[in-house]
Design a protein around this motif. Structure first.
Motif, PDB file in Angstrom:
ATOM      1  N   UNK A  60      27.320  21.991  19.598  1.00 42.88           N
ATOM      2  CA  UNK A  60      26.225  22.920  19.884  1.00 42.88           C
ATOM      3  C   UNK A  60      24.856  22.308  19.635  1.00 42.88           C
ATOM      4  N   UNK A  61      24.752  21.406  18.685  1.00 40.55           N
ATOM      5  CA  UNK A  61      23.447  20.868  18.259  1.00 40.55           C
ATOM      6  C   UNK A  61      22.586  20.342  19.414  1.00 40.55           C
ATOM      7  N   UNK A  62      23.100  19.472  20.294  1.00 42.16           N
ATOM      8  CA  UNK A  62      22.237  18.994  21.386  1.00 42.16           C
ATOM      9  C   UNK A  62      21.843  20.104  22.369  1.00 42.16           C
ATOM     10  N   UNK A  63      22.705  21.112  22.524  1.00 35.07           N
ATOM     11  CA  UNK A  63      22.372  22.246  23.396  1.00 35.07           C
ATOM     12  C   UNK A  63      21.232  23.038  22.771  1.00 35.07           C
ATOM     13  N   UNK A  64      21.319  23.273  21.485  1.00 33.88           N
ATOM     14  CA  UNK A  64      20.283  23.983  20.740  1.00 33.88           C
ATOM     15  C   UNK A  64      18.950  23.244  20.851  1.00 33.88           C
ATOM     16  N   UNK A  65      18.995  21.932  20.713  1.00 37.09           N
ATOM     17  CA  UNK A  65      17.785  21.119  20.822  1.00 37.09           C
ATOM     18  C   UNK A  65      17.229  21.160  22.244  1.00 37.09           C
ATOM     19  N   UNK A  66      18.111  21.055  23.242  1.00 42.89           N
ATOM     20  CA  UNK A  66      17.664  21.079  24.639  1.00 42.89           C
ATOM     21  C   UNK A  66      17.001  22.411  24.990  1.00 42.89           C
TER      22      UNK A  66
END
Length: 171
Positions: free
Chosen positions: A148-154
């Motif tokens: 989830x982390x890169x999606x949250x950042x994006x």
């Protein structure tokens, strides 16, 4: 009361929470009896935490519905229903300004314990419940947190929320 934008976002995340086990359940599922995990199934829950407690609860309920459709096993669906509590508590942590990493780490043991307790009435041994299901759930939770982390950042959700929180604190 949730505004229209949040309702639409929560509805979309709920739809994704249903679709993941239904469409991808067979290809993303890890099965170590008595434990099952569908990779990425917690992603909608983690994202919903940034929409608030109500949205997280709705998305968690959607997760349970998705697992009930995908695997007509009441144990799996009941375990998925724990996403309501885990997501809601995570949303409260987000509202209180906790970082994403802290939210994942705080909710992981809670998630594992809840899912372990859920399976005991279904005849699981204490060992299978706590060690296999509980620890398996914690590992799955953390893995999906990483996904989830890169999606949250994006989506810039973490920065947007922190800046809104800061504005409220100053006002």
């Amino acid at each position: 009361m949730m505004n229209i934008k949040k309702m639409v976002q929560a509805s979309l995340l709920m739809a994704i929470a249903i679709i993941i086990p239904v469409v991808f359940g067979n290809s993303l599922r890890v099965y170590i009896p008595p434990f099952t995990a569908t990779l990425a199934s917690h992603v909608p829950m983690f994202l919903a935490m940034y929409l608030g407690v109500k949205a997280s609860a709705v998305v968690g309920a959607g997760s349970a519905i998705g697992f009930l459709f995908a695997f007509p096993d009441p144990i799996v669906a009941t375990r998925a229903f724990m996403h309501v509590a885990v997501g809601s508590i995570g949303a409260k942590c987000v509202e209180n300004g906790f970082s994403y990493n802290k939210v994942v780490l705080i909710t992981a043991p809670l998630h594992g314990i809840l899912e372990a307790l859920i399976v005991i009435p279904f005849g699981f041994t204490f060992k299978d419940a706590l060690i296999v299901v509980g620890i398996g759930t914690i590992l799955h939770h953390v893995a999906d947190g990483v996904i989830t982390y890169p999606i949250l950042k994006a989506l810039k959700l973490d920065k947007k929320f922190k800046s809104n929180k800061a504005k409220k604190l100053v006002a």
